[in-house]
Motif scaffolding. Structure first.
Motif, PDB file in Angstrom:
ATOM      1  N   ASN A  16     -16.781   1.479   2.756  1.00  0.00           N
ATOM      2  CA  ASN A  16     -16.612   2.322   1.565  1.00  0.00           C
ATOM      3  C   ASN A  16     -16.094   3.704   1.922  1.00  0.00           C
ATOM      4  N   GLU A  17     -16.617   4.279   3.005  1.00  0.00           N
ATOM      5  CA  GLU A  17     -16.138   5.588   3.458  1.00  0.00           C
ATOM      6  C   GLU A  17     -14.670   5.513   3.864  1.00  0.00           C
ATOM      7  N   LEU A  18     -14.300   4.434   4.535  1.00  0.00           N
ATOM      8  CA  LEU A  18     -12.913   4.249   4.955  1.00  0.00           C
ATOM      9  C   LEU A  18     -11.991   4.153   3.743  1.00  0.00           C
ATOM     10  N   GLU A  19     -12.403   3.395   2.748  1.00  0.00           N
ATOM     11  CA  GLU A  19     -11.597   3.278   1.529  1.00  0.00           C
ATOM     12  C   GLU A  19     -11.436   4.631   0.839  1.00  0.00           C
ATOM     13  N   ALA A  20     -12.514   5.425   0.802  1.00  0.00           N
ATOM     14  CA  ALA A  20     -12.443   6.750   0.190  1.00  0.00           C
ATOM     15  C   ALA A  20     -11.494   7.657   0.971  1.00  0.00           C
ATOM     16  N   LEU A  21     -11.534   7.569   2.300  1.00  0.00           N
ATOM     17  CA  LEU A  21     -10.627   8.377   3.131  1.00  0.00           C
ATOM     18  C   LEU A  21      -9.171   8.003   2.874  1.00  0.00           C
ATOM     19  N   VAL A  22      -8.902   6.714   2.774  1.00  0.00           N
ATOM     20  CA  VAL A  22      -7.535   6.255   2.514  1.00  0.00           C
ATOM     21  C   VAL A  22      -7.046   6.805   1.176  1.00  0.00           C
ATOM     22  N   GLU A  23      -7.901   6.753   0.173  1.00  0.00           N
ATOM     23  CA  GLU A  23      -7.516   7.291  -1.138  1.00  0.00           C
ATOM     24  C   GLU A  23      -7.205   8.778  -1.061  1.00  0.00           C
ATOM     25  N   ARG A  24      -8.035   9.521  -0.320  1.00  0.00           N
ATOM     26  CA  ARG A  24      -7.790  10.967  -0.169  1.00  0.00           C
ATOM     27  C   ARG A  24      -6.466  11.221   0.545  1.00  0.00           C
ATOM     28  N   LEU A  25      -6.213  10.456   1.600  1.00  0.00           N
ATOM     29  CA  LEU A  25      -4.970  10.634   2.351  1.00  0.00           C
ATOM     30  C   LEU A  25      -3.753  10.262   1.505  1.00  0.00           C
ATOM     31  N   GLU A  26      -3.876   9.184   0.745  1.00  0.00           N
ATOM     32  CA  GLU A  26      -2.763   8.753  -0.100  1.00  0.00           C
ATOM     33  C   GLU A  26      -2.508   9.728  -1.242  1.00  0.00           C
ATOM     34  N   ASP A  29      -3.015  15.536  -1.262  1.00  0.00           N
ATOM     35  CA  ASP A  29      -3.460  16.889  -1.589  1.00  0.00           C
ATOM     36  C   ASP A  29      -4.153  17.593  -0.431  1.00  0.00           C
ATOM     37  N   LEU A  30      -4.262  16.947   0.707  1.00  0.00           N
ATOM     38  CA  LEU A  30      -4.944  17.525   1.859  1.00  0.00           C
ATOM     39  C   LEU A  30      -3.973  18.332   2.708  1.00  0.00           C
ATOM     40  N   SER A  31      -4.499  19.370   3.328  1.00  0.00           N
ATOM     41  CA  SER A  31      -3.690  20.132   4.278  1.00  0.00           C
ATOM     42  C   SER A  31      -3.491  19.280   5.526  1.00  0.00           C
ATOM     43  N   LEU A  32      -2.622  19.717   6.392  1.00  0.00           N
ATOM     44  CA  LEU A  32      -2.371  18.977   7.629  1.00  0.00           C
ATOM     45  C   LEU A  32      -3.650  18.854   8.441  1.00  0.00           C
ATOM     46  N   GLU A  33      -4.389  19.947   8.561  1.00  0.00           N
ATOM     47  CA  GLU A  33      -5.633  19.933   9.336  1.00  0.00           C
ATOM     48  C   GLU A  33      -6.656  18.981   8.712  1.00  0.00           C
ATOM     49  N   GLU A  34      -6.793  19.017   7.403  1.00  0.00           N
ATOM     50  CA  GLU A  34      -7.715  18.111   6.713  1.00  0.00           C
ATOM     51  C   GLU A  34      -7.275  16.660   6.875  1.00  0.00           C
ATOM     52  N   SER A  35      -5.976  16.437   6.803  1.00  0.00           N
ATOM     53  CA  SER A  35      -5.442  15.081   6.977  1.00  0.00           C
ATOM     54  C   SER A  35      -5.730  14.550   8.366  1.00  0.00           C
ATOM     55  N   LEU A  36      -5.561  15.387   9.378  1.00  0.00           N
ATOM     56  CA  LEU A  36      -5.838  14.970  10.751  1.00  0.00           C
ATOM     57  C   LEU A  36      -7.313  14.641  10.946  1.00  0.00           C
ATOM     58  N   LYS A  37      -8.191  15.462  10.374  1.00  0.00           N
ATOM     59  CA  LYS A  37      -9.626  15.190  10.468  1.00  0.00           C
ATOM     60  C   LYS A  37      -9.978  13.895   9.752  1.00  0.00           C
ATOM     61  N   ALA A  38      -9.398  13.691   8.576  1.00  0.00           N
ATOM     62  CA  ALA A  38      -9.654  12.465   7.819  1.00  0.00           C
ATOM     63  C   ALA A  38      -9.131  11.245   8.585  1.00  0.00           C
ATOM     64  N   PHE A  39      -7.960  11.383   9.183  1.00  0.00           N
ATOM     65  CA  PHE A  39      -7.390  10.287   9.963  1.00  0.00           C
ATOM     66  C   PHE A  39      -8.276   9.949  11.153  1.00  0.00           C
ATOM     67  N   GLU A  40      -8.758  10.977  11.842  1.00  0.00           N
ATOM     68  CA  GLU A  40      -9.641  10.768  12.994  1.00  0.00           C
ATOM     69  C   GLU A  40     -10.922  10.054  12.559  1.00  0.00           C
ATOM     70  N   SER A  41     -11.485  10.465  11.446  1.00  0.00           N
ATOM     71  CA  SER A  41     -12.679   9.794  10.924  1.00  0.00           C
ATOM     72  C   SER A  41     -12.363   8.348  10.549  1.00  0.00           C
ATOM     73  N   GLY A  42     -11.187   8.138   9.982  1.00  0.00           N
ATOM     74  CA  GLY A  42     -10.773   6.786   9.600  1.00  0.00           C
ATOM     75  C   GLY A  42     -10.637   5.865  10.796  1.00  0.00           C
ATOM     76  N   VAL A  43     -10.110   6.380  11.878  1.00  0.00           N
ATOM     77  CA  VAL A  43      -9.982   5.577  13.098  1.00  0.00           C
ATOM     78  C   VAL A  43     -11.361   5.172  13.604  1.00  0.00           C
ATOM     79  N   ALA A  44     -12.299   6.110  13.608  1.00  0.00           N
ATOM     80  CA  ALA A  44     -13.663   5.803  14.059  1.00  0.00           C
ATOM     81  C   ALA A  44     -14.319   4.767  13.146  1.00  0.00           C
ATOM     82  N   LEU A  45     -14.153   4.922  11.838  1.00  0.00           N
ATOM     83  CA  LEU A  45     -14.725   3.963  10.892  1.00  0.00           C
ATOM     84  C   LEU A  45     -14.094   2.587  11.043  1.00  0.00           C
ATOM     85  N   THR A  46     -12.788   2.553  11.288  1.00  0.00           N
ATOM     86  CA  THR A  46     -12.104   1.281  11.492  1.00  0.00           C
ATOM     87  C   THR A  46     -12.658   0.560  12.712  1.00  0.00           C
TER      88      THR A  46
END
Length: 84
Positions: A16-26, A29-46
């Protein structure tokens, strides 16, 4: 038995967290720094989800195989990155 339920909840929660991160990234509206943090979290969740699925698949193989002689092997991925 509570441990099995906790692992299932952890998998579902991670998914569920991964799906929410994907929605945020898609959303874009995130800054580059926020996107990178979200991507890093997504990799860990994956990785967490993949590990949980691999463990479940291995347990199914062992339970449906010929007892303790069943050899467990990792999934093979096809060209699309999907497990076979």
């Amino acid at each position: 038995m509570a441990e099995k339920k906790d692992k299932q909840v952890d998998f579902e929660q991670s998914l569920n967290e991964l799906e929410a991160l994907v929605e945020r990234l898609e959303g874009g509206d995130l800054s580059l720094e926020e996107s990178l943090k979200a991507f890093e979290s997504g990799v860990a969740l994956t990785r967490q989800c993949r590990d949980a699925l691999t463990q479940a698949e291995q347990k199914i193989q062992k339970l449906s195989g010929n007892g303790e002689d069943t050899e467990l092997s990792p999934f093979e991925e096809d060209e699309d990155g999907e497990s076979n």
